[in-house]
Write a protein that holds these residues in place. Structure first.
Motif: not given
Length: 143
Positions: A97-105
């Motif tokens: 859920l928190k990973y969805r904030e990542s901007k990494y491709v």
């Protein structure tokens, strides 16, 4: 190819042996190699020539778990340091859920292809990453 460059099968086999731990007492040369690989894959996927400033190596399955493959390169991904700090050692469903904030491709690719991830997924992902490293990063240098 150059004679000293291993074939893909040998490269991937060795690649799958890479591990990473933030705990002391683990082979530091192996850890540095693994950290380099994660940084390099993340940079290439972002379209960068240099490593990303805010990158942190994230264990998908928490390093503190009892999972046998928790230290494997197949269990690792690049994540912004601030997000990695926030997820801590939470279980993967909560982390995702928190990973969805990542901007990494790379993280976005992971999320689009993995609804869940377990011990059995780690080896397959290590092989996939090894093939990516070999074919997209290592070999093009020598062609």
């Amino acid at each position: 190819m150059h004679g000293w460059l291993p074939d893909e099968t040998s490269f991937v086999s060795g690649f799958c042996e890479l591990t990473y731990s933030k705990k002391r007492g683990i082979n530091s040369n192996k850890i540095m190699t693994t950290k380099y690989v994660i940084n390099k894959i993340a940079a290439v996927k972002q379209g960068h020539d240099t490593f990303l400033d805010d990158l942190s190596v994230e264990h998908l399955i928490p390093e503190s778990s009892s999972c046998d493959a928790r230290l494997s390169v197949g269990n690792l991904i690049a994540l912004e340091g601030s997000i990695n700090k926030d997820v801590g050692s939470a279980e993967l469903p909560e982390k995702m859920l928190k990973y969805r904030e990542s901007k990494y491709v790379w993280m976005k690719e992971f999320l689009s292809t993995h609804e869940d991830f377990d011990n059995g997924s780690v080896r397959k992902r290590a092989e996939t990453l090894g093939k990516y490293m070999y074919n997209k990063i290592v070999c093009p240098v020598f062609v």
